[in-house]
Write an enzyme that holds these catalytic residues in place. Structure first.
Site, short mmCIF file in Angstrom:
data_model
loop_
_atom_site.label_atom_id
_atom_site.label_comp_id
_atom_site.label_asym_id
_atom_site.label_seq_id
_atom_site.Cartn_x
_atom_site.Cartn_y
_atom_site.Cartn_z
N ASP A 4 -5.07 -3.16 -3.00
CA ASP A 4 -3.70 -3.23 -3.53
C ASP A 4 -2.95 -4.49 -3.13
O ASP A 4 -1.72 -4.53 -3.18
CB ASP A 4 -2.87 -2.00 -3.10
N HIS A 17 -5.86 -2.61 -10.77
CA HIS A 17 -5.39 -3.98 -10.66
C HIS A 17 -4.29 -4.24 -11.68
O HIS A 17 -4.54 -4.23 -12.89
CB HIS A 17 -6.54 -4.96 -10.86
N GLN A 75 -11.01 -3.00 -4.37
CA GLN A 75 -10.64 -2.46 -3.06
C GLN A 75 -10.48 -3.61 -2.05
O GLN A 75 -10.05 -4.68 -2.42
CB GLN A 75 -11.64 -1.40 -2.63
#
Length: 404
Positions: free
Chosen positions: A14, A44, A208
């Protein structure tokens, strides 16, 4: 951009990989975006200057600009989730190629993943990616993308899944859907990646973050995926490695988070508490953990620092440069030593921030703390909110190495 670039998150995910990839695609011609880990659990976010927003999962984050996506063999492909994402994007299948050796995520994998997560919270997006990987490690007949071209073989492999996981889904229904997927997408062999790389600069888009890596993250609160640069480097040994960090550290769900501070007021329009991921957590910039990520990822050629608009809005935000025992470095263990990683996890659950400072110049401070030049600064969600800097060639050659 005239060379290949790999974009990797140096945190818990994130950090803004999508907006960085979008900016790279907006500033120079890109032949394709190559996904090299993860699967449908990715999220995303890309916002165009027009205000159009999409949260990318399997399609690459350059899709809104017409840049093709290639899903390499390291991606766990979920045809059902891909179809839903394609509808939201206007069915851009002509921009998509998929390597036939990639694993297929099925409804059985997703259901098993959610049952396990319900029984014991580990930290998951509930999409079955980890379950797909786990099943493939013990079953040579795990379904792969190329199987959708052979209905008889695919039926056998789906039936084996049904026998393994138990009833719950109709094999013929899943078979029909997956065969239709095979008629819709272009399935290619492993040589296609090399063709793309020869035809022009490509962007490798990771999923990730390094602190969730299957071997280097805080076990067991990790992902079943290699989140470092290693997969990208196996496909393209010569590329620029761009590490992405926020001005504040975040993570979803369970697991250690030394600098977490619930008192910080940092509105998050695109990341919320999820049924499977759990609570979205925020804290001060954790230079100690991010330094560890740089080290185990094998170094970076440069940094992309996102959310630089946050510090002016949050005067309480700080940078953590050490932990309360004086540690400024987390010492990596041997590669694939999960006992070492579990011991780190236990220690990190007890650790607290040590020195907290507030820099005047956030990009310069972060670059100095992580030992790499800041090549991209992001002050907002669109490509127009980015500042891109030319990389110093000497630093790039000095930091380029493979992780052990």
């Amino acid at each position: 951009m005239n060379e290949h670039v790999a974009v990797v998150d140096l945190g818990y995910g994130d950090a803004g990989k999508g907006t960085v990839v979008d900016a790279l695609c907006a500033t120079s011609p890109v032949r394709a975006v190559l996904r090299f880990n993860g699967g449908a659990q990715a999220a995303h976010n890309v916002v165009l200057p027009s205000g159009r927003h999409h949260t990318f999962a399997q399609f690459g984050s350059g899709t809104l600009r017409g840049v093709p996506t290639h899903l390499t063999r390291f991606v766990v492909v979920d045809p059902l989730a891909l179809a839903a994402e394609a509808v939201a994007l206007g069915d851009p299948y002509e921009l998509l190629t998929v390597e036939g050796d990639a694993l297929l995520a099925t409804p059985w994998h997703r259901a098993a993943n959610r049952r396990r997560e319900t029984a014991e919270r580990h930290g998951s997006c509930g999409m079955g990616v980890g379950e797909t990987m786990a099943y493939a490690l013990t079953h040579a007949d795990a379904p792969r993308v190329a199987d959708v071209k052979s209905p008889a073989r695919l039926r056998r492999r789906l039936s084996a899944l049904a026998d393994h996981y138990g009833p719950g889904f109709v094999v013929d229904d899943v078979l029909e859907t997956f065969v239709a997927f095979g008629r819709t997408v272009r399935i290619v062999d492993e040589s296609y990646t090399g063709r793309l790389l020869r035809e022009g600069p490509c962007v490798f888009e990771g999923a990730q973050g390094v602190l969730l890596d299957e071997w280097r993250g805080w076990h067991p609160h990790t992902t079943w995926s290699t989140t470092t640069f290693d997969n990208a480097l196996s496909l393209c040994p010569s590329l620029r490695r761009l590490g992405v960090v926020r001005t504040y550290t975040t993570r979803h769900g369970a697991g250690p988070f030394v600098t977490e501070d619930p008192a910080l007021r940092l509105p998050e329009p695109h990341n919320r508490t999820g049924e499977w991921q759990g609570v979205f957590r925020a804290g001060h910039f954790d230079a100690v953990a991010h330094r560890y990520a740089v080290e185990v990822a094998g170094g970076v050629d440069g940094l992309a620092v996102t959310h630089l608009d946050a510090p002016p809005r949050c005067p309480q935000l700080r940078v953590c440069t050490s932990y309360d025992n004086g540690w400024t470095r987390i010492v990596p263990g041997n590669f694939r030593d999960l006992d070492h990683q579990a011991a780190l996890t236990r220690w990190l659950f007890r650790a607290r921030p040590g020195a907290l400072t507030r820099p005047d110049d956030w990009p310069a401070a972060i670059g100095e703390l992580l030992g790499a030049p800041v090549l991209l600064e992001s002050y907002g969600p669109t490509a127009a909110d980015k500042k891109v800097h030319c990389p110093p060639a000497a630093r790039r050659s000095a930091t380029r190495r493979r992780s052990p």
